[in-house]
Scaffold this active site. Sequence first.
Site, PDB file in Angstrom:
ATOM      1  N   SER A  26      73.440  51.974  71.773  1.00  0.00           N
ATOM      2  CA  SER A  26      72.333  52.917  71.905  1.00  0.00           C
ATOM      3  C   SER A  26      70.996  52.197  71.825  1.00  0.00           C
ATOM      4  CB  SER A  26      72.399  53.989  70.811  1.00  0.00           C
ATOM      5  OG  SER A  26      72.338  53.395  69.526  1.00  0.00           O
ATOM      6  N   LEU A  27      71.042  50.917  71.404  1.00  0.00           N
ATOM      7  CA  LEU A  27      69.840  50.084  71.346  1.00  0.00           C
ATOM      8  C   LEU A  27      69.788  49.175  72.560  1.00  0.00           C
ATOM      9  CD1 LEU A  27      69.951  48.996  67.581  1.00  0.00           C
ATOM     10  CD2 LEU A  27      68.776  50.960  68.581  1.00  0.00           C
ATOM     11  N   GLU A  66      84.617  41.569  77.144  1.00  0.00           N
ATOM     12  CA  GLU A  66      85.980  41.467  76.606  1.00  0.00           C
ATOM     13  C   GLU A  66      86.753  42.782  76.674  1.00  0.00           C
ATOM     14  OE1 GLU A  66      83.629  43.163  73.253  1.00  0.00           O
ATOM     15  OE2 GLU A  66      83.268  41.728  74.868  1.00  0.00           O
ATOM     16  N   HIS A  91      80.124  44.706  77.127  1.00  0.00           N
ATOM     17  CA  HIS A  91      81.294  44.058  76.528  1.00  0.00           C
ATOM     18  C   HIS A  91      82.204  43.460  77.607  1.00  0.00           C
ATOM     19  CE1 HIS A  91      81.185  45.440  72.216  1.00  0.00           C
ATOM     20  NE2 HIS A  91      80.218  46.169  72.760  1.00  0.00           N
ATOM     21  N   GLY A 135      78.768  44.002  67.184  1.00  0.00           N
ATOM     22  CA  GLY A 135      78.827  44.542  65.835  1.00  0.00           C
ATOM     23  C   GLY A 135      78.005  45.807  65.716  1.00  0.00           C
ATOM     24  N   PRO A 136      78.161  46.518  64.631  1.00  0.00           N
ATOM     25  CA  PRO A 136      77.393  47.747  64.417  1.00  0.00           C
ATOM     26  C   PRO A 136      75.966  47.460  63.963  1.00  0.00           C
ATOM     27  CG  PRO A 136      78.771  47.289  62.515  1.00  0.00           C
ATOM     28  CD  PRO A 136      79.107  46.242  63.548  1.00  0.00           C
ATOM     29  N   GLY A 137      75.116  48.468  64.097  1.00  0.00           N
ATOM     30  CA  GLY A 137      73.759  48.351  63.591  1.00  0.00           C
ATOM     31  C   GLY A 137      72.831  47.602  64.530  1.00  0.00           C
ATOM     32  N   CYS A 142      76.485  41.939  73.044  1.00  0.00           N
ATOM     33  CA  CYS A 142      76.043  43.214  72.486  1.00  0.00           C
ATOM     34  C   CYS A 142      75.058  42.971  71.332  1.00  0.00           C
ATOM     35  CB  CYS A 142      77.238  44.072  72.092  1.00  0.00           C
ATOM     36  SG  CYS A 142      76.819  45.823  71.894  1.00  0.00           S
ATOM     37  N   GLN A 153      71.261  41.214  71.344  1.00  0.00           N
ATOM     38  CA  GLN A 153      70.054  41.761  70.732  1.00  0.00           C
ATOM     39  C   GLN A 153      69.437  40.782  69.743  1.00  0.00           C
ATOM     40  OE1 GLN A 153      71.379  45.511  69.128  1.00  0.00           O
ATOM     41  NE2 GLN A 153      71.901  46.332  71.141  1.00  0.00           N
TER      42      GLN A 153
END
Length: 218
Positions: A154-155, A195, A193, A77-79, A104, A108
Amino acid sequence: FFSHPSFSLQHWIRLAGAQREPSTMTTVMIDNYDSFTYNVYQYLSELGAKVHVARNDKITVDEVVKLNPINIVISPGPGSPKDAGISMEVIKKFAGKVPILGICLGHQCIFEVYGGDVVVSGEIWHGKTSEMFHDKKGLYVGIPSPFKATRYHSLVGKKETLPKDLMVTCETKNGLIQGVRHKTLPIYGVQYHPESCISEYGKTLLKNFLKIKMESSA
């Protein structure tokens, strides 16, 4: 094609039949509003899993409990983890009860739940592949090291803050963490990822996860 931007996530839920009645063999996937969620869904379904998909702000932890999952996947997911709705609460609630896989952003979340810091890596990876070097255990049984996997992040989990309960299972050539697992519980995270259609051995990795039972964290 599940990640095609012209279709809504709810469309794919309806099309794939992801909203199904609870089953004693249900894989619950928390959707962090990512188009790749349904690529993960497709792979898991092809491997025989019965998957119930729920968005991270449209279900409560108690409702997840009522689904009686056999295992749990926290989607990309984003963020950052703070944007992942109930994802971290779900990890805390089900740790030691069912196997958990974070992909992903889900990875985190695991890193932060156990006390690590997720920081800007200094690199932006969007649809690029890297070689992944791993320990050949758990998720990586039967997968050569290195193999190529797709990265969209990017994290990264800061290695200097690696939680005492976690161990690194996979990293890039320059030492960025790309996978962790809990030392005693079947909890696994992958930063890349599996997938993605250009990742190698993604379905093998997910098949290995589905085989994992509570008595094993190897």
